[in-house]
Design a protein around this motif. Structure first.
Motif, mmCIF file in Angstrom:
data_model
loop_
_atom_site.group_PDB
_atom_site.id
_atom_site.type_symbol
_atom_site.label_atom_id
_atom_site.label_comp_id
_atom_site.label_asym_id
_atom_site.label_seq_id
_atom_site.Cartn_x
_atom_site.Cartn_y
_atom_site.Cartn_z
ATOM 1 N N ALA A 101 -0.998 7.634 0.038
ATOM 2 C CA ALA A 101 -0.770 6.936 -1.423
ATOM 3 C C ALA A 101 -1.873 5.711 -1.440
ATOM 4 C CB ALA A 101 0.442 6.510 -1.679
ATOM 5 N N GLY A 102 -1.887 5.029 -0.363
ATOM 6 C CA GLY A 102 -2.818 3.877 -0.234
ATOM 7 C C GLY A 102 -2.110 2.601 -1.117
ATOM 8 N N THR A 103 -1.502 2.897 -2.428
ATOM 9 C CA THR A 103 -0.887 1.940 -2.926
ATOM 10 C C THR A 103 0.635 1.527 -2.548
ATOM 11 O OG1 THR A 103 -0.073 3.441 -4.711
ATOM 12 C CG2 THR A 103 -2.201 2.431 -5.122
ATOM 13 N N LEU A 104 1.247 2.435 -2.141
ATOM 14 C CA LEU A 104 2.440 1.872 -1.619
ATOM 15 C C LEU A 104 2.595 1.014 -0.635
ATOM 16 C CD1 LEU A 104 5.698 2.498 -1.817
ATOM 17 C CD2 LEU A 104 5.399 4.275 0.001
ATOM 18 N N LEU A 105 1.591 1.367 0.385
ATOM 19 C CA LEU A 105 1.744 0.363 1.615
ATOM 20 C C LEU A 105 0.206 -0.206 1.844
ATOM 21 C CD1 LEU A 105 3.835 2.545 4.221
ATOM 22 C CD2 LEU A 105 4.102 0.211 3.102
ATOM 23 N N GLN B 201 -10.093 6.434 -6.171
ATOM 24 C CA GLN B 201 -8.825 5.724 -6.709
ATOM 25 C C GLN B 201 -9.659 4.568 -7.940
ATOM 26 O OE1 GLN B 201 -7.641 3.554 -3.322
ATOM 27 N NE2 GLN B 201 -6.164 5.067 -2.747
ATOM 28 N N SER B 202 -8.686 4.450 -8.864
ATOM 29 C CA SER B 202 -9.156 3.425 -9.714
ATOM 30 C C SER B 202 -9.120 1.960 -9.167
ATOM 31 C CB SER B 202 -8.147 3.476 -11.109
ATOM 32 O OG SER B 202 -6.739 2.912 -10.634
ATOM 33 N N PRO B 203 -9.759 0.917 -9.792
ATOM 34 C CA PRO B 203 -9.797 -0.242 -9.185
ATOM 35 C C PRO B 203 -8.388 -0.765 -8.830
ATOM 36 C CG PRO B 203 -11.570 -0.309 -10.895
ATOM 37 C CD PRO B 203 -10.541 1.291 -10.978
ATOM 38 N N ALA B 204 -7.411 -0.733 -9.508
ATOM 39 C CA ALA B 204 -6.168 -1.283 -9.454
ATOM 40 C C ALA B 204 -5.280 -0.745 -8.127
ATOM 41 C CB ALA B 204 -5.210 -1.121 -10.854
#
Length: 300
Positions: A158-162, A289-292
């Motif tokens: 996911a990248g964004t979770l961790l 991925q988007s920048p966020a």
């Protein structure tokens, strides 16, 4: 004194979630006693090692766990001397052994929608949704029992979770997943000493100073339930990375584990995640991925 069960091992420092530029996650030093960080001794008091052992044992024995953790940051810029606080990051954790879990990470962004990531495992399927990937939902079979590796693989996908290691973002989950063979990484290579007790969230708490290569942590541990109520974190490494020009006079980083509780009933619906209409079920998010979704400066 080095905690006897927690021998030498590599330790990645507790980095932040990254919300406001040049600020970070957080601990607040409350009062002169904490600022001094002096250990206390006395007959009849538990040792720091006993307090930590009781905490670890309580998390390992818990059938369920729930919290609404908040990550806080406070800083003072050189030149104006005005204390500022960023909006806290919210991360809630719900857990039921052996394989039900829900983690929600919500990171605000100045002038924007911020980031929301939800991981859910109902015992049959593991699903993960991110606001950076609104058209996709990760969907995988649930393991027989959740282990650290299962969470790490989802986080990497996911990248964004961790955006940082598990123990650097979800220490309560690290405690829940720990075993004799795999102790909590927060306590590895640690020297522990007992500080004066204090009250927090309506509970009398032991305070344990944990000295690591990355700096000083202070754990606030409920004297009755052994729940971790607050974790104060070192800032030296964060400031070296985020403030190379020494623009900050002060930076405080801490996590409050609000509403933390053991062994309360949790509905199975809390561990379910519906993908929504038109959302594709995927093994992993697409690479773009988007920048966020990319780690912010304070996630590096």
């Amino acid at each position: 004194m080095t905690h006897p069960a927690l021998k030498k091992a590599p330790y990645p420092f507790f980095r932040r979630l990254g919300s406001v530029a040049a600020s970070a996650l957080a601990f607040c030093v409350v009062g002169a006693a904490i600022a001094a960080g002096q250990p206390v001794t006395g007959e009849g008091r538990p040792t720091a090692e006993q307090v930590l052992d009781d905490m670890v044992a309580a998390y390992r024995a818990a059938d369920t766990y729930f919290d609404n953790a908040e990550y806080h940051e406070r800083f003072v810029q050189r030149g104006d001397g005005v204390p500022r606080r960023s909006e806290p990051h919210q991360v809630s954790v719900a857990w039921q052994r052996p394989r039900r879990l829900r983690v929600t990470r919500q990171a605000p962004a100045p002038g924007g929608k911020g980031l929301r990531v939800t991981l859910a495992c109902d015992g049959n399927r593991v699903r993960l949704r991110s606001s950076d990937h609104p058209a996709e939902c990760i969907d995988r079979p649930a393991p027989e029992a959740l282990q650290r590796g299962d969470i790490l693989s989802l986080g990497e996908a996911a990248g964004t979770l961790l955006p940082v290691p598990l123990e650097n973002l979800y220490p309560q989950l690290e405690l829940l997943l720990s075993t004799d063979k795999s102790p909590p990484k927060l306590l590895l290579s640690a020297d522990a000493s007992l500080l004066p007790s204090d009250d927090l969230q309506g509970a009398a708490c032991h305070r344990v100073r944990i000295d690591r290569p990355a700096g000083k942590y202070i754990a606030w541990i409920d004297q009755q339930t052994h729940l971790l109520r607050r974790l104060e974190m070192p800032t030296d490494e964060v400031r070296r990375q985020l403030d190379p020009k020494n623009a900050l006079m002060r930076l405080d980083l801490w996590i409050d584990f609000k509403d933390a509780t053991f062994n309360t009933p949790i509905s199975v619906k809390a561990f379910q995640l519906e993908p929504g209409a038109g959302v594709a079920l995927v093994e992993s998010f697409q690479a773009d991925q988007s920048p966020a979704s990319k780690p912010a400066a304070s996630d590096q």
